[in-house]
Design an enzyme around this catalytic site. Structure first.
Site, PDB file in Angstrom:
ATOM      1  N   GLN A 193       0.812  -1.216   0.000  1.00  0.00           N
ATOM      2  CA  GLN A 193       0.000   0.000   0.000  1.00  0.00           C
ATOM      3  C   GLN A 193       0.846   1.266   0.000  1.00  0.00           C
ATOM      4  O   GLN A 193       0.321   2.352  -0.274  1.00  0.00           O
ATOM      5  CB  GLN A 193      -0.956  -0.002   1.201  1.00  0.00           C
ATOM      6  CG  GLN A 193      -0.272   0.139   2.555  1.00  0.00           C
ATOM      7  CD  GLN A 193      -1.241  -0.008   3.725  1.00  0.00           C
ATOM      8  OE1 GLN A 193      -1.601  -1.110   4.118  1.00  0.00           O
ATOM      9  NE2 GLN A 193      -1.681   1.115   4.280  1.00  0.00           N
ATOM     10  N   CYS A 238      -5.296   0.524   3.820  1.00  0.00           N
ATOM     11  CA  CYS A 238      -5.276  -0.894   4.170  1.00  0.00           C
ATOM     12  C   CYS A 238      -6.638  -1.530   3.974  1.00  0.00           C
ATOM     13  O   CYS A 238      -6.753  -2.681   3.564  1.00  0.00           O
ATOM     14  CB  CYS A 238      -4.853  -1.042   5.629  1.00  0.00           C
ATOM     15  SG  CYS A 238      -6.002  -0.221   6.759  1.00  0.00           S
ATOM     16  N   HIS A 273      -5.937  -1.225  11.621  1.00  0.00           N
ATOM     17  CA  HIS A 273      -5.371  -1.770  10.398  1.00  0.00           C
ATOM     18  C   HIS A 273      -6.243  -2.906   9.861  1.00  0.00           C
ATOM     19  O   HIS A 273      -6.680  -3.765  10.620  1.00  0.00           O
ATOM     20  CB  HIS A 273      -3.950  -2.269  10.696  1.00  0.00           C
ATOM     21  CG  HIS A 273      -3.153  -2.623   9.484  1.00  0.00           C
ATOM     22  ND1 HIS A 273      -3.139  -1.855   8.341  1.00  0.00           N
ATOM     23  CD2 HIS A 273      -2.335  -3.667   9.226  1.00  0.00           C
ATOM     24  CE1 HIS A 273      -2.343  -2.421   7.445  1.00  0.00           C
ATOM     25  NE2 HIS A 273      -1.850  -3.523   7.954  1.00  0.00           N
ATOM     26  N   ASN A 292      -0.694  -9.348   4.886  1.00  0.00           N
ATOM     27  CA  ASN A 292      -0.614  -7.905   5.093  1.00  0.00           C
ATOM     28  C   ASN A 292      -0.408  -7.218   3.742  1.00  0.00           C
ATOM     29  O   ASN A 292      -0.246  -7.894   2.713  1.00  0.00           O
ATOM     30  CB  ASN A 292       0.536  -7.597   6.070  1.00  0.00           C
ATOM     31  CG  ASN A 292       0.395  -6.228   6.716  1.00  0.00           C
ATOM     32  OD1 ASN A 292      -0.498  -5.438   6.392  1.00  0.00           O
ATOM     33  ND2 ASN A 292       1.293  -5.919   7.636  1.00  0.00           N
TER      34      ASN A 292
END
Ligand SMILES: *[C@@H]1O[C@H](CO)[C@@H](O)[C@H](O)[C@H]1NC(C)=O
Length: 343
Positions: free
Chosen positions: A144, A150, A286, A307
């Site tokens: 990102q 996110c 997140h 992630n």
């Protein structure tokens, strides 16, 4: 006699001076090697500072972080390791400001009080482990960058998963479309929620591909032509009953699931391998994606989490987070606000 005394005194003074000089050298030596290390790290990570003042300021943060990471790893008090990664010259607060972006506070009251059905509530059989990557339902790790979106990466990963499960095709989908076009509730690089992203994908009747609407990492104007070129559809989304890791398991058995976590700590910033067991709280900041679960050979249970900080962060872009902790919210609040798209 007098001359000998003077001579001895001189020797003594020289010895003392020499002692202090070597002490000073010993004190600056670690700094010198740390400067070299910072220099090398800058080259490896393509980091350029605008002037010497910024470099000195970043060096101090780098040194502090390296000292923390090394003493943490030497102490070996936890089952996970930290690494001097690409975030090593960032203070933890700077890191949080630019890499997260889950807006818990922006959750509209209407949707938080929504009672959603949970199609997996009666799922009883769960294998000992699941890895959706091995079943071809997970795209490569994305990055990102310095954009707090996110939420878009998390929603896209879950959508890529359900799309693969229903069509048999793994297609990388567009986060930038969500950043640019899904602006009713979500705020692009300033944050958003996965559920609002799912709502947008439903309303837009689909999401286009990554290659058609590539990631820019900044807020842009919605390209309506690309927006209407749908590649994957979802028909709805459901929230996993909150604060239940067993409910989360039932969902992850069936598909990759969007989860919100508290990723604010230094240990999360520098995580590199092993099962993460904290430090973290439950202030969700997140959005990531649970793409499986399992247990290590010593029996430590974990969630396999994708992630969006690139493949150089963590365990090739992934983190194993401890599963079935004592608290209902799960580690870092992973069981507090999970959801998944349906198709
Ligand atoms: C789960 O089982 C109960 C009892 O049989 C039933 O009432 C409920 O509708 C089932 N839930 C789902 C989502 O199928």
């Amino acid at each position: 006699m007098a001359s000998i005394t003077t001579w001895k005194l001189l020797l003594a003074v020289m010895a003392v001076l020499g002692f202090w000089a070597s002490l000073a050298a010993a004190r600056t030596a670690p700094d010198a090697s740390m400067i070299q290390r910072h220099q090398k790290w800058m080259v490896e990570n393509g980091r350029v500072y605008k002037d010497d003042a910024e470099k000195a300021m970043r060096f101090n943060i780098f040194k502090e972080n390296v000292d923390y990471i090394e003493s943490f790893n030497e102490a070996a008090a936890r089952p996970y390791k930290l690494a001097v990664n690409k975030f090593a010259d960032l203070r933890n607060d700077e890191f949080q400001a630019s890499r997260n972006g889950y807006r818990m506070g922006s959750l509209p009251k209407s949707s938080s009080s929504k009672v959603s059905s949970f199609r997996y509530e009666n799922v009883s059989a769960a294998p000992a482990s699941i890895d959706w990557r091995k079943k071809g339902a997970v795209t490569a790790v994305k990055d990102q960058g310095q954009c707090g979106c996110c939420w878009a990466f998390s929603a896209v990963a879950a959508t890529e998963g359900i799309n693969q499960l229903t069509t048999g095709k793994l297609v990388s989908l567009s986060e930038q479309q969500l950043v640019d076009c899904d602006t009713t509730q979500d705020q692009g690089c300033n944050g958003g929620l996965m559920d609002d992203a799912f709502q947008y994908i439903i309303s837009n009747k689909g999401l286009t591909t990554e290659s058609n609407y590539p990631y820019q990492g900044v807020d842009g104007t919605c390209n309506s032509k690309k927006e209407s070129s749908d590649a994957a559809k979802i028909t709805g989304y459901e929230d996993v009953p909150a604060n239940s890791e067993s409910a989360l398991l039932k969902a992850v058995v069936n598909q990759p699931v969007s989860v919100a976590i508290d990723a604010s700590g230094s240990d999360f910033q520098f995580y590199s391998s092993g099962v993460f067991t904290g430090e973290c709280g439950t202030e969700l900041d997140h959005g990531v994606t649970a793409v499986g679960y399992g247990a290590t050979s010593d029996g430590t249970k974990y969630w396999l989490v994708k992630n969006s900080w690139g493949a150089s962060w963590g365990d090739e872009g992934y983190i194993m987070m401890q599963r079935d902790v004592g608290a209902a919210e799960g580690l870092c609040g992973i069981a507090m606000a999970a959801s998944y798209p349906t198709a």
